[in-house]
Design an enzyme around this catalytic site. Structure first.
Site, PDB file in Angstrom:
ATOM      1  N   GLY A 176       0.806  -1.213   0.000  1.00  0.00           N
ATOM      2  CA  GLY A 176       0.000   0.000   0.000  1.00  0.00           C
ATOM      3  C   GLY A 176       0.838   1.262   0.000  1.00  0.00           C
ATOM      4  CG  ASP A 177       3.044   2.476   3.403  1.00  0.00           C
ATOM      5  OD1 ASP A 177       2.921   3.604   3.873  1.00  0.00           O
ATOM      6  OD2 ASP A 177       2.651   1.447   3.985  1.00  0.00           O
ATOM      7  CG  MET A 178       6.620   0.169  -1.229  1.00  0.00           C
ATOM      8  SD  MET A 178       7.883   1.411  -0.853  1.00  0.00           S
ATOM      9  CE  MET A 178       9.190   0.892  -1.979  1.00  0.00           C
ATOM     10  N   GLY A 181       2.959   5.655  -2.950  1.00  0.00           N
ATOM     11  CA  GLY A 181       4.091   6.540  -3.159  1.00  0.00           C
ATOM     12  C   GLY A 181       4.353   6.825  -4.621  1.00  0.00           C
TER      13      GLY A 181
END
Length: 420
Positions: A176-178, A181
């Site tokens: 989710g973060d990557m 991002g």
């Protein structure tokens, strides 16, 4: 391993763009890392004395976090006490000079400091302000706390992985973060391009939950187009809607095989049938179409599993390469780093760090014909560039020294050692 610039045909595309990275942990810092690789001046702003929470995240060596090093390379480091009016004034001068502002605090948190979008846009109308949060700045869940794990669970992705009847496994990568991002990087670049025409910046509202829901290439459309009849669930080691596509057990490891295309299946079936003494498998009309293979999936999987189980990973791959059926070993990280393909693509960076010496970290997957986006500058020590950044904003040496004595500007002890 790529260790030097060998493409200097053009300036990097974001050269001249100043980015203030007031984010922590992963999604925001990853955006900043990408923007730095593309040529932007990225200033990492942290709070005394712990800094970005990522600095305390494993893997730790001599007080330095590999997690932080990976996501903050190529940036300058400013550590400032924003609770002191002088620190906030310095921060406002910095944002006045910026093109992009990154933050990943809970919606509304930065308004109290005068660092929300509305306040900064009044001072700097051209500012592109990118917020990252679990749920976004609108909707009933906007102010709820969340992390990538929460978004993975709510997005429906977790419900589709793992063995039926068992709890879903953790993905072990911050999907989710990557994913959020890199979507943020795309949105920021688009907003900067739009600013060329309009002269105006804007607020970009990125949500981990949104990004993971958008990632569904099959599940959402299969459910909506089937009128709710198709509900993707856990399937274990293969995809029932894309037979043959899955993971198989060899004598010394695991192999993935992608023979979901008709011609690839026929080549595989001929080889398996010959090796197992089952001639004619490739002629079985039940398996000649994807729909047929899906319908008779368990009957098809039986000979494939038996064939793979009878040989080593290397033997499987040699046989599959010979008939042009896509396949690969399920590799561990040590094998990935030793992979000649990864080395040939420059996907490992070697940097000089002032505390750790030589460090090796993953590169970004950007490959341009005229740009070299490999960042050789290690992540900053906490407060490493306090003085040079303050000087660029018009602060004199005496003013900077006073801010340091009063703790408005803070630097970790290693900074003095590195400068000595």
């Amino acid at each position: 391993m790529q260790t030097k610039n060998d493409k200097n045909n053009q300036p990097l595309p974001l050269q001249g763009i100043r980015v203030i990275d007031y984010s922590h942990f992963l999604a925001g810092p990853y955006m900043g890392r990408c923007l730095a690789a593309l040529g932007a001046e990225v200033i990492k702003v942290e709070r005394p004395t712990a800094g970005d929470a990522g600095r305390a995240h494993a893997f730790m060596v001599d007080g330095q976090s590999g997690y932080f090093l990976q996501q903050n390379m190529g940036k300058k480091g400013l550590c400032i006490n924003l609770k002191d009016p002088r620190g906030l004034a310095l921060m406002h001068k910095l944002t006045d000079s910026a093109d992009v502002f990154l933050e990943n605090y809970r919606p509304g948190a930065l308004d109290k400091l005068g660092l929300g979008y509305k306040a900064l846009a009044e001072r700097n109308p051209g500012l592109v302000y990118c917020s990252v949060s679990a749920y976004g700045h609108t909707g009933p869940d906007a102010r709820r706390a969340g992390f990538g794990l929460i978004a993975e669970a709510k997005s429906g992705i977790m419900a589709m992985v793992g063995t039926p009847g068992e709890p879903p496994p953790l993905l072990r990568i911050a999907l989710g973060d990557m994913y959020t991002g890199i979507h943020g990087v795309a949105a920021i670049c688009a907003a900067l391009f739009g600013r060329v025409r309009s002269g105006q910046g804007q607020h970009i509202d990125m949500a981990l939950y949104d990004c993971l829901v958008s990632m569904h290439e099959y599940a959402v459309q299969s459910y909506t187009l089937s009128g709710g009849a198709e509900l993707p669930v856990q399937t274990g080691h293969d995809l029932p809607q894309s037979t043959l596509y899955g993971v198989f057990t060899a004598t010394d490891g695991y192999v993935v095989i992608a023979a979901q295309v008709d011609d690839a299946w026929k080549r595989l079936a001929l080889r398996i049938g010959t090796d197992l003494g089952q001639p004619g498998l490739e002629d079985d009309s039940r398996f000649h179409s994807l729909a047929g293979r899906n319908t008779h999936r368990l009957e098809l999987l039986q000979p494939v599993r038996a064939w793979v189980a009878s040989r080593s990973v290397a033997d499987c791959l040699a046989a599959l390469d010979a008939i042009d059926v896509p396949a690969a070993k399920v590799q561990n990280i040590d094998e990935v780093l030793a992979d000649p393909q990864i080395q040939a693509r420059g996907m490992l960076i070697e940097q000089d760090h002032p505390v750790l010496g030589k460090v090796r970290l993953p590169n970004l997957p950007f490959h341009f014909s005229a740009y070299n986006t490999t960042v050789l500058q290690a992540a900053p020590l906490m407060g490493q560039h306090n003085r040079s950044i303050a000087q660029s904003l018009g602060y004199g040496a005496d003013d900077i020294a006073q801010l340091e004595r009063d703790g408005v500007l803070y630097a970790e002890a290693a900074v003095a050692t590195a400068e000595a």
